[in-house]
Design an enzyme around this catalytic site. Structure first.
Site, PDB file in Angstrom:
ATOM      1  N   LYS A  33       0.823  -1.214   0.000  1.00 50.97           N
ATOM      2  CA  LYS A  33       0.000   0.000   0.000  1.00 50.97           C
ATOM      3  C   LYS A  33       0.861   1.269   0.000  1.00 50.97           C
ATOM      4  O   LYS A  33       0.631   2.182  -0.791  1.00 50.97           O
ATOM      5  CB  LYS A  33      -0.958   0.010   1.201  1.00 50.97           C
ATOM      6  CG  LYS A  33      -1.796   1.286   1.242  1.00 50.97           C
ATOM      7  CD  LYS A  33      -2.891   1.293   2.277  1.00 50.97           C
ATOM      8  CE  LYS A  33      -3.582   2.648   2.279  1.00 50.97           C
ATOM      9  NZ  LYS A  33      -4.623   2.814   3.259  1.00 50.97           N
ATOM     10  N   GLU A  82       5.468  25.793   7.829  1.00 51.37           N
ATOM     11  CA  GLU A  82       4.163  25.638   8.466  1.00 51.37           C
ATOM     12  C   GLU A  82       4.328  24.903   9.790  1.00 51.37           C
ATOM     13  O   GLU A  82       3.351  24.435  10.381  1.00 51.37           O
ATOM     14  CB  GLU A  82       3.190  24.911   7.538  1.00 51.37           C
ATOM     15  CG  GLU A  82       3.653  23.536   7.087  1.00 51.37           C
ATOM     16  CD  GLU A  82       2.523  22.748   6.455  1.00 51.37           C
ATOM     17  OE1 GLU A  82       1.503  22.552   7.114  1.00 51.37           O
ATOM     18  OE2 GLU A  82       2.680  22.327   5.292  1.00 51.37           O
ATOM     19  N   CYS A 116       2.261  24.007   2.515  1.00 47.10           N
ATOM     20  CA  CYS A 116       3.525  23.704   1.827  1.00 47.10           C
ATOM     21  C   CYS A 116       3.949  24.811   0.860  1.00 47.10           C
ATOM     22  O   CYS A 116       4.941  24.659   0.146  1.00 47.10           O
ATOM     23  CB  CYS A 116       3.388  22.388   1.072  1.00 47.10           C
ATOM     24  SG  CYS A 116       2.823  21.050   2.115  1.00 47.10           S
ATOM     25  N   ASN A 154      -4.093   6.558   8.525  1.00 42.44           N
ATOM     26  CA  ASN A 154      -3.686   6.373   7.124  1.00 42.44           C
ATOM     27  C   ASN A 154      -2.809   7.483   6.544  1.00 42.44           C
ATOM     28  O   ASN A 154      -2.182   7.296   5.512  1.00 42.44           O
ATOM     29  CB  ASN A 154      -4.906   6.123   6.224  1.00 42.44           C
ATOM     30  CG  ASN A 154      -5.816   7.337   6.138  1.00 42.44           C
ATOM     31  OD1 ASN A 154      -5.709   8.263   6.946  1.00 42.44           O
ATOM     32  ND2 ASN A 154      -6.701   7.333   5.160  1.00 42.44           N
ATOM     33  N   SER A 208      -7.965  16.844  -0.228  1.00 37.85           N
ATOM     34  CA  SER A 208      -6.657  17.473  -0.469  1.00 37.85           C
ATOM     35  C   SER A 208      -6.095  17.072  -1.834  1.00 37.85           C
ATOM     36  O   SER A 208      -5.455  17.873  -2.507  1.00 37.85           O
ATOM     37  CB  SER A 208      -5.667  17.153   0.663  1.00 37.85           C
ATOM     38  OG  SER A 208      -5.205  15.826   0.583  1.00 37.85           O
ATOM     39  N   HIS A 248       5.283  19.700  -6.239  1.00 34.71           N
ATOM     40  CA  HIS A 248       5.170  19.457  -4.806  1.00 34.71           C
ATOM     41  C   HIS A 248       4.846  17.976  -4.653  1.00 34.71           C
ATOM     42  O   HIS A 248       3.981  17.459  -5.358  1.00 34.71           O
ATOM     43  CB  HIS A 248       4.069  20.334  -4.199  1.00 34.71           C
ATOM     44  CG  HIS A 248       3.727  19.926  -2.806  1.00 34.71           C
ATOM     45  ND1 HIS A 248       4.683  19.870  -1.820  1.00 34.71           N
ATOM     46  CD2 HIS A 248       2.566  19.522  -2.230  1.00 34.71           C
ATOM     47  CE1 HIS A 248       4.112  19.462  -0.698  1.00 34.71           C
ATOM     48  NE2 HIS A 248       2.832  19.236  -0.922  1.00 34.71           N
ATOM     49  N   LYS A 253       3.185   8.650  -6.029  1.00 30.48           N
ATOM     50  CA  LYS A 253       2.120   8.240  -6.938  1.00 30.48           C
ATOM     51  C   LYS A 253       1.323   9.467  -7.395  1.00 30.48           C
ATOM     52  O   LYS A 253       0.918   9.557  -8.562  1.00 30.48           O
ATOM     53  CB  LYS A 253       1.214   7.231  -6.215  1.00 30.48           C
ATOM     54  CG  LYS A 253       0.150   6.594  -7.075  1.00 30.48           C
ATOM     55  CD  LYS A 253       0.726   5.558  -8.016  1.00 30.48           C
ATOM     56  CE  LYS A 253      -0.326   4.607  -8.560  1.00 30.48           C
ATOM     57  NZ  LYS A 253      -0.920   3.702  -7.565  1.00 30.48           N
ATOM     58  N   ASN A 327       7.251  13.493   2.432  1.00 31.75           N
ATOM     59  CA  ASN A 327       6.803  14.860   2.178  1.00 31.75           C
ATOM     60  C   ASN A 327       7.462  15.789   3.189  1.00 31.75           C
ATOM     61  O   ASN A 327       7.169  15.728   4.378  1.00 31.75           O
ATOM     62  CB  ASN A 327       5.266  14.918   2.306  1.00 31.75           C
ATOM     63  CG  ASN A 327       4.701  16.268   1.895  1.00 31.75           C
ATOM     64  OD1 ASN A 327       5.451  17.198   1.568  1.00 31.75           O
ATOM     65  ND2 ASN A 327       3.386  16.387   1.904  1.00 31.75           N
ATOM     66  N   SER A 361      -1.874  23.530   0.823  1.00 26.64           N
ATOM     67  CA  SER A 361      -3.295  23.371   1.109  1.00 26.64           C
ATOM     68  C   SER A 361      -3.898  24.666   1.634  1.00 26.64           C
ATOM     69  O   SER A 361      -3.204  25.518   2.176  1.00 26.64           O
ATOM     70  CB  SER A 361      -3.496  22.264   2.152  1.00 26.64           C
ATOM     71  OG  SER A 361      -3.160  21.023   1.593  1.00 26.64           O
TER      72      SER A 361
END
Ligand code: ACO
Length: 453
Positions: A33, A82, A116, A154, A208, A248, A253, A327, A361
């Site tokens: 996953k 942030e 970001c 998750n 998002s 970004h 994926k 990230n 975001s």
């Protein structure tokens, strides 16, 4: 005004990581996953020894030492982040400690925040300053730094941490292109941090992704229009005029899907799509509506297949750091740029055009581009930049692997001690890279002290 761009870059990421395949087992999700589904292989993280101030101290001092510039040569310094540990005092003011020995206090800029996007806003401010009548001839230093952590669940596997410093000035090896910078700004509650007592965001994962893709569509369309007006784009697709696309990178994926989405945008706009060439087999997608196709698996799959070879040539090289660190939030896009440079040689990178997409975001986003100079002579700024990033993979490989249960305890400790005062951090100092600044204590008045390893 002079041509302005990025003169030098410095990348910092934590010395510890967790393996995503081991995290899959630990979290009890199906095998593949995180590694295949999200495209991530490792995730960097910080113990309680590091905070956003220490990350920035580390990356600024490393950049100054490695480039040999003096603190007096910096006239503007600003931080995009942030990771908020103080609602009033900027990280920038903490960094002024590094300037003390030089006597230079005449340094503009403070911190900039919108998820970001803060690093990109800081870069724009720096470029604007140098192009303005207020410029005094000195460099601007732009820092993007964050610790990206999520509550268990998750989203946790899409964390990361790191800092990037960019020295901005004239005569740069990476020149920002004028007349094409394009923004998309909109109100959205996709990811935000309303709980001041927590390091964790409130996140609507699916929304998002939708907001990110919508911002990408808007920025790409505006960029394409401006590139045409500026005479940069003669044909119909920006894919043909850019040698590299950096995004970004929340997880890789999404970057593959984003690249495919650029092709989908071009395809839908093209009055005469070439069904013999680039768009072979895509006839049935002629009536797709962008805003109905954010999660359409058949559209996604078809365009990912059709754009695969272009993706591998133009974007995959920029994902190296993000796949192995995760990230980093504000530095994520610039980690992409650093990865692209690191996997090139002086010969292969000279003269190339790189298109960049920044997303924060909430939401703030931009697409812009830069040209790599042609001057590849020994001792040139481009040679220095390329060689300064050539050890990136080696540095990634020299990190220490931590087992998921220990990573989990580390996250719990950060959670329990976040904003505690007084507090003495307990995380190991031995495992930090040499030259890393780390937190030694927080006193009863929340004043933080640091030392350098
Ligand atoms: N093998 C291979 N692939 C798998 C497997 C498996 N065993 N299991 C699942 N997958 C695939 C899924 O099919 C899916 O891929 P697809 O969408 O291409 O089909 C992918 O893995 C992820 O699985 P989901 O069930 O969609 O994942 P989930 O919803 O649990 O979480 C998410 C993913 C939403 C990204 C979450 O990690 C999150 O909220 N992260 C933070 C938000 C974020 O990063 N947003 C991006 C932009 S905003 C920003 O930068 C913060």
């Amino acid at each position: 005004p002079p041509e302005v761009g990025i003169v030098a870059m410095e990348v910092y990421f934590p010395s510890q990581y967790v393996e995503q395949s081991e995290l899959e087992q630990f979290d009890g999700v199906s095998s593949g996953k995180y590694t295949i589904g999200l495209g991530q292989s490792r995730m960097g993280f910080c113990s309680d020894r590091e905070d956003v101030n220490s990350l920035c101290l580390t990356v600024v001092q490393r950049l100054v030492e490695r480039t040999g510039i003096s603190y007096t040569q910096i006239g503007r310094l600003e931080v995009g982040t942030e990771t908020i540990i103080d609602k009033s005092k900027s990280v920038k003011t903490v960094l002024m400690q590094l300037f003390e020995g030089s006597g230079n206090t005449d340094v503009e800029g403070i911190d900039t925040t919108n998820a970001c996007f803060g690093g990109t806003a800081a870069l724009m401010n720096a470029v604007n300053w140098i192009e303005s009548s207020y410029w005094d001839g000195r460099y601007a230093l732009v820092i993007a730094a964050d610790i990206a952590v999520y509550a268990s669940g998750n989203a946790r596997c899409t964390g990361g941490a790191g800092a990037i410093a960019m020295l901005v000035g004239p005569n740069a090896p990476l020149v920002l292109e004028r007349g094409v910078r394009s923004c998309h700004m909109e109100h959205a509650y996709d990811f935000y941090k309303p709980d001041m007592a927590s390091e964790y965001p409130v996140v609507d994962g699916k929304l998002s992704i939708q907001c990110y893709l919508h911002a990408l569509d808007c920025c790409y369309q505006t960029y394409s229009k401006k590139a045409k007006q500026a005479g940069i784009l003669q044909g119909s697709s920006v894919l043909d005029i850019a040698d590299a696309f950096c995004f970004h990178q929340p997880y890789c994926k999404l970057v593959m899907k984003s690249f495919a989405r650029l092709m989908l945008n071009d395809f839908l706009k093209d009055p005469n799509p070439d069904f013999e060439g680039r768009y072979a087999g895509l006839e049935s997608f002629r009536n797709v509506k962008l805003e109905e196709a954010y999660f359409d698996r058949s559209v996604e799959g078809a365009f990912m297949t059709s754009s695969k070879s272009l993706y591998e040539a133009k974007t995959k090289p920029s994902t190296c750091l993000a796949v192995q660190v995760g990230n980093m939030y504000t530095p994520s896009l610039y980690g992409g740029l650093a990865s692209y440079i690191a996997c090139n040689t002086l010969e292969s990178i000279a003269g190339k055009r790189v298109v960049l997409f920044s997303y924060g975001s909430g939401s703030a986003s931009a697409m812009f581009s830069l040209r790599v100079t042609e001057d590849r002579s020994p001792g040139s700024a481009l040679e220095k930049l390329v060689s300064s990033l050539s050890d990136l993979q080696q540095r990634l490989d020299s990190r220490q692997k931590v087992a998921p249960p220990d990573f989990d305890s580390c996250m719990k400790l950060r959670e329990e001690t976040h904003h505690l005062a007084p507090y003495n951090p307990v995380g190991p100092v031995d495992s930090l890279f040499p030259g890393t600044w780390y937190l030694t204590s927080i006193d009863g008045m929340h004043r933080r002290k640091y030392e350098r390893k």
